[in-house]
Every structure is written in structure tokens, then in C-alpha cells.
Scaffold this motif. Structure first.
Motif, PDB file in Angstrom:
ATOM      1  N   PRO A   1      28.940  19.601  92.098  1.00  0.00           N
ATOM      2  CA  PRO A   1      28.189  20.691  91.449  1.00  0.00           C
ATOM      3  C   PRO A   1      28.041  20.487  89.952  1.00  0.00           C
ATOM      4  CG  PRO A   1      30.399  21.422  92.113  1.00  0.00           C
ATOM      5  CD  PRO A   1      30.159  20.098  92.751  1.00  0.00           C
ATOM      6  N   THR A   2      29.030  19.872  89.295  1.00  0.00           N
ATOM      7  CA  THR A   2      28.945  19.669  87.847  1.00  0.00           C
ATOM      8  C   THR A   2      27.815  18.701  87.496  1.00  0.00           C
ATOM      9  OG1 THR A   2      30.737  18.086  88.169  1.00  0.00           O
ATOM     10  CG2 THR A   2      31.323  20.222  87.239  1.00  0.00           C
ATOM     11  N   TYR A   3      27.611  17.673  88.302  1.00  0.00           N
ATOM     12  CA  TYR A   3      26.521  16.722  88.069  1.00  0.00           C
ATOM     13  C   TYR A   3      25.169  17.425  88.204  1.00  0.00           C
ATOM     14  CZ  TYR A   3      23.403  12.735  88.806  1.00  0.00           C
ATOM     15  OH  TYR A   3      22.365  11.837  88.722  1.00  0.00           O
ATOM     16  N   LYS A   4      25.048  18.253  89.232  1.00  0.00           N
ATOM     17  CA  LYS A   4      23.805  18.996  89.441  1.00  0.00           C
ATOM     18  C   LYS A   4      23.535  19.954  88.283  1.00  0.00           C
ATOM     19  CE  LYS A   4      24.310  18.824  94.475  1.00  0.00           C
ATOM     20  NZ  LYS A   4      24.512  19.625  95.710  1.00  0.00           N
ATOM     21  N   ASP A   5      24.599  20.619  87.807  1.00  0.00           N
ATOM     22  CA  ASP A   5      24.448  21.569  86.703  1.00  0.00           C
ATOM     23  C   ASP A   5      24.001  20.871  85.420  1.00  0.00           C
ATOM     24  OD1 ASP A   5      25.230  23.573  88.395  1.00  0.00           O
ATOM     25  OD2 ASP A   5      27.297  23.664  87.674  1.00  0.00           O
ATOM     26  N   LYS A   6      24.604  19.716  85.123  1.00  0.00           N
ATOM     27  CA  LYS A   6      24.261  18.980  83.902  1.00  0.00           C
ATOM     28  C   LYS A   6      22.819  18.486  83.953  1.00  0.00           C
ATOM     29  CE  LYS A   6      28.075  19.337  81.586  1.00  0.00           C
ATOM     30  NZ  LYS A   6      28.107  20.120  80.328  1.00  0.00           N
ATOM     31  N   LYS A   7      22.336  18.116  85.120  1.00  0.00           N
ATOM     32  CA  LYS A   7      20.950  17.682  85.242  1.00  0.00           C
ATOM     33  C   LYS A   7      19.992  18.829  84.941  1.00  0.00           C
ATOM     34  CE  LYS A   7      20.806  15.819  89.380  1.00  0.00           C
ATOM     35  NZ  LYS A   7      20.217  15.054  90.512  1.00  0.00           N
ATOM     36  N   LYS A   8      20.382  20.038  85.365  1.00  0.00           N
ATOM     37  CA  LYS A   8      19.540  21.206  85.084  1.00  0.00           C
ATOM     38  C   LYS A   8      19.575  21.565  83.603  1.00  0.00           C
ATOM     39  CE  LYS A   8      20.091  23.316  89.665  1.00  0.00           C
ATOM     40  NZ  LYS A   8      20.664  24.478  90.414  1.00  0.00           N
ATOM     41  N   GLU A   9      20.763  21.414  82.975  1.00  0.00           N
ATOM     42  CA  GLU A   9      20.897  21.741  81.554  1.00  0.00           C
ATOM     43  C   GLU A   9      20.073  20.802  80.675  1.00  0.00           C
ATOM     44  OE1 GLU A   9      24.943  21.837  80.262  1.00  0.00           O
ATOM     45  OE2 GLU A   9      25.563  23.301  81.772  1.00  0.00           O
ATOM     46  N   ASN A  10      20.024  19.519  81.054  1.00  0.00           N
ATOM     47  CA  ASN A  10      19.328  18.511  80.238  1.00  0.00           C
ATOM     48  C   ASN A  10      18.409  17.670  81.130  1.00  0.00           C
ATOM     49  OD1 ASN A  10      20.876  18.876  77.584  1.00  0.00           O
ATOM     50  ND2 ASN A  10      22.534  18.494  79.037  1.00  0.00           N
ATOM     51  N   PRO A  11      17.316  18.267  81.624  1.00  0.00           N
ATOM     52  CA  PRO A  11      16.441  17.539  82.553  1.00  0.00           C
ATOM     53  C   PRO A  11      15.800  16.288  81.958  1.00  0.00           C
ATOM     54  CG  PRO A  11      15.412  19.571  81.798  1.00  0.00           C
ATOM     55  CD  PRO A  11      16.838  19.626  81.348  1.00  0.00           C
ATOM     56  N   ASP A  12      15.728  16.214  80.622  1.00  0.00           N
ATOM     57  CA  ASP A  12      15.134  15.039  79.976  1.00  0.00           C
ATOM     58  C   ASP A  12      16.189  14.035  79.516  1.00  0.00           C
ATOM     59  OD1 ASP A  12      12.575  16.180  80.248  1.00  0.00           O
ATOM     60  OD2 ASP A  12      12.849  17.347  78.413  1.00  0.00           O
ATOM     61  N   TYR A  13      17.452  14.257  79.921  1.00  0.00           N
ATOM     62  CA  TYR A  13      18.535  13.366  79.463  1.00  0.00           C
ATOM     63  C   TYR A  13      19.461  13.040  80.627  1.00  0.00           C
ATOM     64  CZ  TYR A  13      21.273  11.377  75.586  1.00  0.00           C
ATOM     65  OH  TYR A  13      21.887  10.533  74.692  1.00  0.00           O
ATOM     66  N   ILE A  14      18.857  12.694  81.767  1.00  0.00           N
ATOM     67  CA  ILE A  14      19.645  12.343  82.949  1.00  0.00           C
ATOM     68  C   ILE A  14      19.868  10.833  82.929  1.00  0.00           C
ATOM     69  CG2 ILE A  14      19.762  12.399  85.464  1.00  0.00           C
ATOM     70  CD1 ILE A  14      17.791  14.757  85.369  1.00  0.00           C
ATOM     71  N   ASN A  15      21.098  10.430  82.637  1.00  0.00           N
ATOM     72  CA  ASN A  15      21.387   9.011  82.448  1.00  0.00           C
ATOM     73  C   ASN A  15      22.466   8.532  83.411  1.00  0.00           C
ATOM     74  OD1 ASN A  15      24.083   9.461  80.931  1.00  0.00           O
ATOM     75  ND2 ASN A  15      22.625  10.687  79.757  1.00  0.00           N
ATOM     76  N   VAL A  16      22.620   7.227  83.498  1.00  0.00           N
ATOM     77  CA  VAL A  16      23.621   6.630  84.385  1.00  0.00           C
ATOM     78  C   VAL A  16      25.029   7.036  83.967  1.00  0.00           C
ATOM     79  CG1 VAL A  16      24.598   4.458  85.220  1.00  0.00           C
ATOM     80  CG2 VAL A  16      22.127   4.677  84.950  1.00  0.00           C
ATOM     81  N   GLY A  17      25.240   7.169  82.638  1.00  0.00           N
ATOM     82  CA  GLY A  17      26.553   7.589  82.158  1.00  0.00           C
ATOM     83  C   GLY A  17      26.943   8.957  82.674  1.00  0.00           C
TER      84      GLY A  17
END
Length: 506
Positions: free
Chosen positions: A288-304
Motif C-alpha cells: 500500500p505504501t508504494y501505491k500511495d507514493k505513486k499517487k502523491e507524486n504521479p510525475d516522479y515514479i522511479n525505480v528507486g
């Protein structure tokens, strides 16, 4: 404050004991099983509980609910013993055997996960023969605030139980029990300053652990995690320094713990790569944390960002840490760490312990905005550790309220969050007083917020004074971090050597 209450005393008079524990005690008495109830602060696992009483894992009894074929069974063993699963399957005639899931455990036992009792009515029980090498053992009661000291010979009186030798002593654990301190690791990203949610949810637990004296505590500013979301490279080093000062101000004592910067110990990243090769992509995608971070920063989804939980696992496992004082929201990541440890151990031989979360009193600190938890990423939701009294008052002034009076106290929203903060900083007495007012004459929120501001500032003032001291002595801070780096590097290098040998690189 541990209290031992002997069987036969009037235990119903002790208000600290969960009524369900008393009911269970009565069942044991009827079965003729001699025992004592022991009350203590909330402790979530065997190591914490036994450590609190200055005992070793050989003094504890664990009850494991397992499922073989389509049948649930209870296996009762000493905490320092490992089970021979093939032997158990042979005894019961099972083709397969696994641990019960948390959901199955709750459904079968009607108990919180982690509080299993040796006597589970209706469940077939197998008693490991090594139990009887000890006259008494401390085990579960059904409550995190109580344990029970069992007369081991009497456990044979559990209905439907039988005894057999189904375990072996883990030599590595035995060595640890003879003197090596168990290790603790925790860290914080330098993305924003620490607030009271961080303090109560994690930092306070870190301080409690360092002050015990029987643990090797290693804490870190995990700066590598800080660049998985948008950041300013020009101010990044000053952010790292500011977080280090916040930690030291909050009470981390370099005489009692080791404190360092994650990126200065390159073995974190090296181990993360090795661990990443044995862990499935699909499992990380479910977090869930990965999904949440993607929503918070949709233009900054990186491999890290995707690799975050693997690096977090490496942060912990590179030191073979066994306790991790973090908030409840980090439990999914900690479970990933345990899964990785199990996978590595099964593939290459026992190497890593499975770390447990050290719970603190303030695991979920509510937001000042009236919904959700206090978060660095939500402006207006938090109070910083460095806020002065006037700033705290201004922040609380914006917290949403209602008329101050009603027939039922709200369980969520602005008022519920304010009352929870009152409980945390003014205690149960202050909380109960406001609850009484809400149901009666009404609450004057201006007075509540003013008193709450004073209570919060009272706790923060010594933190701010310590922080100011370290801020005025930058060379001392640099020395503390360098000493921490040197200590951490020695452990991390040894772990990487072992990992490379087992994975075929040496």
C-alpha cells in the motif's frame, strides 16, 4: 512495575488484569495446572517480554497454531527451540504443514495475534519434550499486558494433548543468549523536520530501547530513501544535518547508541541488490505504501521508489537487527523484511533473524486537520519538535471542532483527534475530564487548545534545549556521526562477506 499474582489470591480485585485472562486462569485451575499471572507494560513478543524480566529465550514457552492438511493443531515449545516439521507431520500423518495465517489464528483462538496460550480448547495440542527440562516457563495469556508462568509438568493435563520430542536447539540463538546483545535498527528520512508524530510513533521507542542497557542500538538518517521522492539537491545536506540535530535533541544518546548516515555505509546498497535478486516484483507492487507514493507524486515514479522496501530490508538485515522501533504504518515493509530473511535463509542457510516491530504508546498520532494521521507531507497536519509555544497555539487554533457538546463523543474527525492528543500529552485524567464536559456542560475549545498547547510545549522544551546545545557544537555532531559510521561499517562489512560467501561470490 511488574506484579506477580499467585494462583489462589483474589485476582479479580486487580484492575490491571484483563477479565479474559482471569477467566482463562480459572480454566487452568479447574484443570489442575499450577500457574501465576504476571502483569507488565504492553509487550508484543517473547523477546521483549522475557527481556523485561531479565530472562533468556530458554525461559519462555511459545504456542504455535499450525494447519496440517485440513486440521488445525497447537504446537507448544520453548522459545529457544526450533521445530522439526517433518517429525510433526509424521506424528499426525500430515502431507503438508504450515503456520496459520493471522486471520485463521484470530478466528480459531479468538485472541489477538501474538498472545497465544498453551491451552486452546478444541485444538489438538502437541507438547515438545524439551519443555519439561524446565520447572516453569513464561508464556501467553491472551493479553499483551499479562503473561502466565506455567508449571511445565502440569501442561500434560491439557485436554487432548500429547508429548513428543519434535525440536532442536538453535546453536546460533544459544550463543546470543549467553551474552551478545541483540541489535536494534531504525531510521528516518531527511525529507522534512521531525514532528510530534515521529517522536511518539518512533523516536520515543528508540530512546526507550537505548536506555535499557541490554541492547545494541544503531540509528540512522536514511538519506538514500530521501531521494525517491522530489527533493532539492542544493539543500539536501542541510536537511540531513537538521534531522540529525532533531534526533539528538529528542534524546538519542551517543553514549548509549550508535548514530550514523545511511549513505556513508555503502553495504546498505550492496546488500539491497543481492536481496532484490531473490524477491518477486509482484509482492512489492502489492504494498500500500508504494501505491500511495505513486499517487502523491504521479510525475516522479522511479525505480528507486519501487526498490524502497528492498533497501529498507537491507538497512535492517545488514546489521542483523532483531527489533525495529517504527510506527504501525511501516509494518507492511517490515513484513517484507521478514519474508526476505526467510527466503534467504531457506536458499542459502540461516543468516538473518526475522526482525520484529517495537511498538510505542503513540503509534498513530492524529492529524491537526481532523482526518488521517499527522504527516510531514500534509501541511497543517503536524507540530514540529522545534515549534515554540506561540507556534503550537497557532497550529492547534486551526484544528476543526464542533459545538463542544453532544450525547455521544465523536470517534473520528477533528474533535476525536484533539481528544486523542489530550490523552497523549495530558494523560487519561485530562482526557476523561473533557469527555465528561462534552457529555455535560460542554467543552470550551479555546481553553482545551490552550491547555493542550502548554502540555505539548512542556514536553518539547527540553528537546529544544538539547538540540540547541548540539547546534552550537557542530564538531561534536560530526564526531558522533563518524563514530557511528565506523561502528556500523564493521558490522555491515562482516555481513556482506557472509552473504557473498553463501551466494557464491567468494
Amino acid at each position: 512495575n511488574n506484579t506477580i499474582i499467585n494462583k489462589g489470591e483474589n485476582m479479580s480485585q486487580d484492575k490491571n488484569i484483563d477479565p479474559q485472562v482471569l477467566e482463562y486462569s480459572e480454566k487452568l485451575t479447574r484443570l489442575g495446572i499450577k500457574h501465576e499471572i504476571i502483569t507488565h507494560p504492553e509487550l508484543k513478543n517473547a523477546r521483549q517480554t522475557l527481556g523485561y524480566f531479565n530472562l533468556t529465550m530458554s525461559d519462555g514457552v511459545a504456542t504455535l497454531l499450525m494447519k496440517g492438511n485440513d486440521k488445525f493443531i497447537a504446537i507448544v515449545r520453548r522459545d529457544d527451540c526450533q521445530l522439526n516439521l517433518d517429525k510433526i507431520k509424521e506424528i499426525f500423518g500430515f502431507n503438508s504443514l504450515r503456520m496459520a495465517t493471522p486471520e485463521e489464528f484470530v478466528e480459531i483462538t479468538k485472541l489477538p495475534v501474538g498472545t497465544a496460550r498453551p491451552y486452546l480448547p478444541g485444538v489438538s495440542t502437541l507438547l515438545d519434550q524439551r519443555l519439561f527440562e524446565k520447572e516453569s516457563l513464561i508464556g501467553g495469556s491472551g493479553s499483551f499486558n499479562c503473561s502466565i508462568k506455567y508449571q511445565t509438568s502440569d501442561l500434560k493435563k491439557i485436554p487432548g494433548s500429547k508429548a513428543a520430542e519434535v525440536s532442536f536447539i538453535d546453536k546460533e540463538k544459544t550463543i546470543l543468549e549467553k551474552g551478545t546483545k541483540h541489535r536494534v535498527f531504525s531510521g528516518c528520512r531527511p525529507t522534512a523536520r521531525l514532528h510530534i508524530g515521529n517522536y511518539l510513533g518512533a523516536v520515543k521507542g528508540m530512546i526507550d530501547l537505548q536506555n535499557r542497557g541490554d541492547l545494541d542500538c544503531l540509528y540512522s538518517v536514511v538519506d538514500l530513501h530521501g531521494i525517491t521522492t522530489p527533493y532539492n539537491s542544493k539543500t539536501f545536506q542541510s536537511q540531513i544535518r537538521a534531522i540529525a540535530l532533531d534526533y539528538l535533541g529528542a534524546g538519542l544518546d551517543p553514549e548509549k547508541c550508535h548514530f550514523m548516515i545511511q549513505s556513508q555505509v555503502p553495504q546498505h546498497v550492496e546488500l539491497a541488490y543481492f536481496l532484490g535478486t531473490i524477491y518477486p516484483v509482484s509482492r512489492v507492487e502489492q504494498l500500500p505504501t508504494y501505491k500511495d507514493k505513486k499517487k502523491e507524486n504521479p510525475d516522479y515514479i522511479n525505480v528507486g521508489l519501487f526498490y524502497y522496501p528492498i533497501l529498507m530490508a537491507a538497512d535492517i538485515l545488514v546489521y542483523k537487527a532483531e527489533l525495529v522501533p517504527v510506527g504501525l504504518d511501516q509494518e507492511p515493509h517490515l513484513e517484507v523484511t521478514r519474508e526476505i530473511a526467510r527466503k534467504f535463509n531457506s536458499m542459502f542457510g540461516r543468516t538473518f533473524p526475522e526482525p520484529q516491530r517495537f511498538a510505542t504508546t503513540g503509534e498513530y498520532i492524529p492529524s491537526l486537520k481532523g482526518e488521517g494521521k499527522m504527516s510531514k507531507s500534509v501541511e497543517g497536519s503536524y507540530i514540529l519538535l522545534t515549534d515554540d509555544l506561540e507556534t503550537i497555539k497557532k497550529r492547534l487554533a486551526g484544528a476543526p471542532t464542533d459545538s463542544g457538546r453532544g450525547s455521544v463523543v465523536p470517534k473520528e474527525g477533528g474533535v476525536a483527534n484533539l481528544l486523542e492528543l489530550v490523552r497523549l500529552f495530558e494523560g487519561d485524567k485530562g482526557y476523561e475530564g473533557y469527555v465528561k464536559d462534552y457529555l455535560g456542560v460542554g467543552i470550551r475549545y479555546s481553553e482545551l487548545k490552550n491547555e493542550l498547547s502548554e502540555a505539548i510545549y512542556k514536553e518539547l522544551k527540553p528537546i529544544q534545549e538539547r538540540r540547541a546545545f548540539y547546534e552550537q557544537n557542530p564538531k561534536l555532531v560530526t564526531e558522533i556521526l563518524e563514530q557511528g559510521r565506523q561502528y556500523a561499517s564493521q558490522i555491515a562489512k562482516a555481513t556482506l562477506t557472509e552473504v557473498k560467501e553463501k551466494m557464491g561470490f567468494i
